[in-house]
Scaffold this active site. Structure first.
Site, PDB file in Angstrom:
ATOM      1  CB  THR A  15      -0.954   0.039   1.215  1.00  0.00           C
ATOM      2  OG1 THR A  15      -1.851   1.144   1.071  1.00  0.00           O
ATOM      3  CG2 THR A  15      -0.212   0.185   2.527  1.00  0.00           C
TER       4      THR A  15
ATOM      5  CG  LEU B  54       1.874   7.642   4.359  1.00  0.00           C
ATOM      6  CD1 LEU B  54       2.375   9.063   4.556  1.00  0.00           C
ATOM      7  CD2 LEU B  54       3.033   6.653   4.484  1.00  0.00           C
TER       8      LEU B  54
ATOM      9  CG  ASP C 107      -9.388  -4.276  -2.222  1.00  0.00           C
ATOM     10  OD1 ASP C 107      -8.932  -3.117  -2.336  1.00  0.00           O
ATOM     11  OD2 ASP C 107     -10.424  -4.643  -2.779  1.00  0.00           O
TER      12      ASP C 107
ATOM     13  CG  PHE D 141      -8.123   6.319   6.860  1.00  0.00           C
ATOM     14  CD1 PHE D 141      -8.271   5.503   5.750  1.00  0.00           C
ATOM     15  CD2 PHE D 141      -7.599   5.769   8.021  1.00  0.00           C
ATOM     16  CE1 PHE D 141      -7.901   4.161   5.792  1.00  0.00           C
ATOM     17  CE2 PHE D 141      -7.221   4.424   8.070  1.00  0.00           C
ATOM     18  CZ  PHE D 141      -7.379   3.628   6.952  1.00  0.00           C
TER      19      PHE D 141
ATOM     20  CG  ASP E 146     -12.838   5.494   9.706  1.00  0.00           C
ATOM     21  OD1 ASP E 146     -13.371   4.485   9.198  1.00  0.00           O
ATOM     22  OD2 ASP E 146     -11.655   5.509  10.105  1.00  0.00           O
TER      23      ASP E 146
ATOM     24  CG  HIS F  32     -12.651  -3.390   8.264  1.00  0.00           C
ATOM     25  ND1 HIS F  32     -12.644  -2.247   9.044  1.00  0.00           N
ATOM     26  CD2 HIS F  32     -12.138  -3.000   7.072  1.00  0.00           C
ATOM     27  CE1 HIS F  32     -12.157  -1.236   8.353  1.00  0.00           C
ATOM     28  NE2 HIS F  32     -11.835  -1.670   7.149  1.00  0.00           N
TER      29      HIS F  32
END
Length: 197
Positions: free
Chosen positions: A9, A12, A71, A153, A156, A181
């Protein structure tokens, strides 16, 4: 030498979340940037699991370091589990996180069914293994965008976590990381990594 995992990814926020959860095994997380590789695989899968595997395979191919990739996205019941795998691209490339969340609220305007869940698939790939792990976090979509919360982020600010009756954006990282999750999928990955030399 510390055990190393490459994390597929460039986000950050995900790096921070994954690193904090995998810290207990003393694993050093390396990003594509750390490894000086150009990493931008095409997410052509129709499921979170397929996309996670695409990313982990690509990163392992580039680095030859055991690689993980996730993902994840939000699935909304009233929208037949959309945006799903398109969560990060929902509404087109010109929208940012807030724009996507506001678009989702607009699509749900007047709809009483607010059920949703965050889903995450994490794939692990090395020279002899391809494995994936999944986690879900059930919740509700709020009626409006939270402008108070400072955490999190993505979606949320509109994802209400029922046990705490507040959006993820108002839940401190340590608490969110214990119920998310991604945490559930990472717990499965941790169990697996403990069995690997």
């Amino acid at each position: 030498m510390k055990r190393q995992l490459a994390l597929g990814t460039n986000n950050l926020n995900k790096v921070k979340e994954v690193s904090s959860i995998l810290m207990e095994l003393g694993i050093q997380i390396l990003t594509p940037k750390d490894l000086k590789v150009s990493f931008n695989p095409e997410e052509t899968g129709s499921t979170f699991k397929e996309n996670a595997l695409i990313k982990a395979k690509e990163l392992f191919y580039l680095t030859k370091i055991p690689s993980i990739a996730d993902d994840s996205g939000i699935c909304v019941s009233a929208l037949k589990d959309e945006p799903g795998v398109y969560s990060a691209r929902f509404g087109g490339p010109e929208l940012n996180d807030e724009g996507r969340a506001l678009l989702l609220l607009e699509k749900l305007k007047g709809n009483q069914n607010r059920k949703a869940y965050y889903a995450c698939a994490i794939a692990y790939v090395d020279e002899s293994t391809e494995q994936s792990f999944e986690g879900r976090c059930e919740g509700l979509i709020s009626e409006e965008y939270d402008r108070i919360g400072i955490y999190g982020f993505g979606y949320d600010p509109i994802f209400i976590f029922p046990p705490l009756q507040k959006p993820f954006s108002q839940i401190q990282e340590e608490t969110k990381n214990s119920v998310s999750h991604r945490k559930k999928a990472l717990d499965e990955l941790l169990k697996f990594l403990k069995t690997k030399p």
